[in-house]
Design a protein around this motif. Structure first.
Motif, short mmCIF file in Angstrom:
data_model
loop_
_atom_site.label_atom_id
_atom_site.label_comp_id
_atom_site.label_asym_id
_atom_site.label_seq_id
_atom_site.Cartn_x
_atom_site.Cartn_y
_atom_site.Cartn_z
N LEU A 66 0.83 -1.21 0.00
CA LEU A 66 0.00 0.00 0.00
C LEU A 66 0.86 1.26 0.00
CD1 LEU A 66 -2.76 -1.13 2.51
CD2 LEU A 66 -3.14 -0.53 0.11
N GLN A 126 2.22 1.82 -3.44
CA GLN A 126 1.16 2.29 -4.33
C GLN A 126 0.75 3.73 -4.04
OE1 GLN A 126 -1.94 -0.59 -3.73
NE2 GLN A 126 -1.06 -2.07 -5.19
N LYS A 151 -0.83 4.71 -1.34
CA LYS A 151 -2.07 4.72 -0.57
C LYS A 151 -1.82 4.98 0.92
CE LYS A 151 -4.52 3.34 -4.18
NZ LYS A 151 -5.53 4.21 -4.83
N VAL A 194 -7.15 3.32 4.54
CA VAL A 194 -7.37 2.91 3.15
C VAL A 194 -8.78 2.36 3.03
CG1 VAL A 194 -4.95 2.38 2.62
CG2 VAL A 194 -6.42 0.60 3.55
N SER A 195 -9.28 2.27 1.81
CA SER A 195 -10.59 1.67 1.58
C SER A 195 -10.46 0.15 1.55
CB SER A 195 -11.18 2.16 0.26
OG SER A 195 -10.44 1.66 -0.83
N GLU A 197 -11.51 -1.75 -0.75
CA GLU A 197 -11.10 -2.16 -2.10
C GLU A 197 -9.61 -2.02 -2.29
OE1 GLU A 197 -12.59 -1.68 -6.70
OE2 GLU A 197 -12.91 -0.01 -5.32
N ASP A 198 -9.00 -0.92 -1.79
CA ASP A 198 -7.55 -0.76 -1.88
C ASP A 198 -6.83 -1.88 -1.14
OD1 ASP A 198 -7.69 1.53 -3.40
OD2 ASP A 198 -7.69 2.88 -1.67
N LEU A 199 -7.38 -2.23 0.01
CA LEU A 199 -6.80 -3.31 0.81
C LEU A 199 -6.87 -4.64 0.05
CD1 LEU A 199 -5.58 -3.81 3.64
CD2 LEU A 199 -7.88 -4.40 4.42
N LYS A 205 -7.04 -5.06 -3.23
CA LYS A 205 -6.11 -5.03 -4.36
C LYS A 205 -4.69 -5.32 -3.91
CE LYS A 205 -8.74 -1.76 -7.24
NZ LYS A 205 -8.77 -0.39 -7.81
N ALA A 206 -4.32 -4.77 -2.76
CA ALA A 206 -2.98 -5.04 -2.23
C ALA A 206 -2.83 -6.52 -1.86
CB ALA A 206 -2.71 -4.16 -1.01
N TYR A 249 -7.32 -9.22 -9.13
CA TYR A 249 -8.48 -8.67 -8.42
C TYR A 249 -9.55 -8.28 -9.44
CZ TYR A 249 -11.42 -5.29 -5.99
OH TYR A 249 -12.50 -4.62 -5.48
N ASN A 293 -13.37 -6.17 -9.78
CA ASN A 293 -14.53 -5.44 -9.28
C ASN A 293 -15.72 -5.85 -10.14
OD1 ASN A 293 -16.55 -3.59 -8.68
ND2 ASN A 293 -15.14 -1.88 -8.41
#
Length: 600
Positions: free
Chosen positions: A13, A16, A18, A48-49, A51-53, A55-56, A65, A67
């Motif tokens: 993260l 990236q 984030k 973090v959101s 979704e970000d978590l 993706k990581a 990943y 969506n």
């Protein structure tokens, strides 16, 4: 499946962008001090959101990943994994690669190898797992499986139990059966079939009794597709329910019947034109969907352009004459007529139409539905229209000599008349009218324009890809198009643009090698958006013949369609096949589609 990196999620993260340095240090220290997982700390502090978590985590595991969003998933893919299995293991299939036989599955736990192996056995395909959010999976299961036709119908059949079979044993086909069917779950099946048709952009629903089953097919983008198979015993109850909705006689099974009813789904209102037909295995029902609220497309939306569009726009501004649209059933003739009527519609113009049925509603246009049982036919209606002080008259179809004579007389007395005719080519319409009894000297002076058309499927924009065609395909394109490609001037003579694929083709055609350099065509690979077909939506291919003085002389001489077509081509007419190939060059459709609808 192993972790492919020795980094932590927090490090990924941070790379990236984030998570900044201070937050990264805080998270690591808190995790060491409390022993809590890094992920829960990140979410607790809203660093973090989710979704970000996710993706990581996917990058950490080396798993893609996804969506899932709200795109519809084709029922044939959903049916590979039953809904109870999807709910139990928190997963959902969303794409099938037909070439590699690989099923893409969104999973909350893509590391569960036992579940993956189970799905592979269940579906018969190799599984490619994707990491996704649990809430996405749950939402998709609720929305997508609820829209799956086979799932819904199966559920309703389970609810009805022996009820459907019991319908067949009732001998009194009067009010008793009518009341039972109204209250039964058969109504749910009919509603489900119609809802699925609306969501899937189908134009027709076919309910067909076979020897051992009842088959339901949908016509989507002009192609019939089988969607669900029902038990044989369901057919009679379904037909009875549809007959009741359409105000047909439910005890009459020996002769065909026609009716209609209106169906509402959220903010959509659809008219269904119903036709029943007795077959050896029972009554077949075909329902044509006619959206009430659909906006009328423009001629450009339909695929008409260039010289053809200019000819149509010029002729519809004339105060009198006949304009015909020709083609087989289902070729979009009515849609083209209403696109033209919408263009000329204004408070200063009195437009009256006589239709069977009224498919589009246009504000300000006086639309009349024919009723042969009451004596209102195309001929009798057209005779009455002439006393209504019309400027423009639209007759749904010219079917007989009486309607032909009245249409010609209306055009000669100062009215602009639009109608349709069942002929395969534009040139064939003129001899057909002569065969119907029209006088050649009257026809030559009253005809303005003839349009012939077909509809072909558009390439799906979501999975469109280019390819270099084989030499025989290139040779076929040159053979079809080379006779009239004259783009040496500033503008292309076909589409009237300065730069286009037609002009490139023409210039390349003059090269010494005789080959078309860098020619690329397009096709749809097949995706979830188009149901794996590679096509989504339809467009028209046209040929337009303005009735010039030269064509008028041929009509007077009662020349055959072949001579009329040669004269029109000499004047620059683009045939349907040529128009289709031009659209292939533009990447709108494929050669296979053009040949399917417009083969010589």
């Amino acid at each position: 499946m192993k972790v492919v990196s020795d980094k932590g999620i927090e490090d990924i993260l941070s790379e990236q962008g984030k998570l900044d340095g201070d937050k990264l240090s805080l998270v690591k220290i808190e995790s060491i001090n409390t022993g809590r997982p890094v992920e829960s700390i990140l979410l607790e502090h809203n660093f973090v959101s989710e979704e970000d978590l996710m993706k990581a985590r996917a990058e950490l595991l080396g798993i893609p990943y996804i969506n899932l969003g709200d795109k519809p998933i084709p029922s044939e893919i959903l049916n590979l994994v039953p809904e109870p299995v999807a709910r139990r293991y928190s997963l959902i299939p969303f794409y099938l690669d037909q070439e590699t036989k690989t099923l893409s599955v969104g999973m909350v736990d893509p590391l569960d190898l036992q579940v993956i192996e189970f799905i592979e056995r269940k579906s018969g395909h190799k599984v490619k797992p994707y990491l996704t959010l649990a809430e996405d999976v749950n939402r998709c299961i609720e929305n997508q499986y609820s829209q799956s036709l086979a799932t819904e119908v199966t559920a309703v059949l389970k609810e009805t139990g022996g009820m459907v079979e019991a319908q067949e044993s009732i001998s009194d086909l009067g009010k008793v059966q009518e009341e039972v069917i109204r209250e039964s779950s058969t109504a749910k099946i009919v509603s489900t079939l119609v809802e699925y048709a609306i969501k899937g952009r189908a134009s027709d629903i076919h309910i067909e009794p076979l020897e051992d089953k009842t088959r339901v097919r949908y016509r989507i983008d002009g192609i019939l597709q089988e969607r669900v198979v029902l038990p044989r015993g369901v057919n009679e109850a379904l037909v009875s329910r549809i007959k009741i909705l359409s105000s047909l006689k439910i005890d009459e099974k020996r002769v065909p019947q026609d009716g209609r009813f209106t169906f509402k789904m959220s903010d959509q209102v659809v008219d269904l034109r119903v036709s029943t037909l007795p077959t050896v295995h029972g009554e077949k029902v075909v329902m044509r969907l006619l959206p009430k609220s659909g906006a009328v497309p423009t001629l450009s939306d339909l695929g008409m352009r260039g010289t053809a569009l200019k000819s149509v726009e010029r002729e519809i501004l004339k105060p009198y004459g006949i304009i015909l649209v020709t083609g087989p059933t289902g070729s979009g003739k009515t849609t083209t007529l209403f696109a033209i009527l919408s263009k000329i519609n204004s408070p200063r113009v009195n437009i009256v139409t006589l239709e069977d049925p009224v498919e589009y509603r246009i504000p300000g246009v006086n639309q009349v539905q024919i009723n042969p049982a009451a004596g209102l036919t195309f001929a009798s209606g057209l005779r009455s229209f002439l006393r209504q002080d019309p400027n423009v008259i639209m007759v749904g179809e010219i079917r007989d000599s009486e309607t032909t004579g009245l249409a010609v007389q209306a055009a000669l007395t100062g009215h602009l008349v639009f109608s349709t005719l069942h002929t395969n080519t534009a040139a064939g319409a003129l001899p057909r009218l002569l065969d119907m009894g029209a006088e050649s000297y009257l026809l030559a002076s009253s005809m303005n324009l003839v349009i012939a058309q077909r509809v072909c499927r558009r390439i799906c924009d979501s999975c469109k890809e280019s390819f270099t065609p084989a030499e025989p395909v290139v040779a076929d394109i040159r053979k079809v198009l080379n006779s009239f490609l004259r783009c040496d001037g500033e503008k292309c003579e076909i589409c009237l643009e300065k730069e286009c694929e037609h002009k490139k083709l023409s210039l390349d055609g003059h090269s010494k090698s005789g080959k078309i350099a860098h020619l690329k065509l397009y096709k749809g690979k097949g995706c979830d958006a188009c149901g794996g077909t590679g096509y989504s939506g339809r467009m028209g291919i046209f040929e337009v013949i303005p009735v010039t003085e030269k064509i008028g002389r041929l009509v007077l001489e009662k020349a055959p369609a072949v001579e009329i077509e040669k004269a029109a081509m000499a004047d620059g007419m683009v045939t349907m096949k040529e128009d289709g190939y031009l659209k292939v060059l533009e990447g709108a459709t494929t050669i296979e589609e053009v040949l399917r609808v417009a083969q010589d």
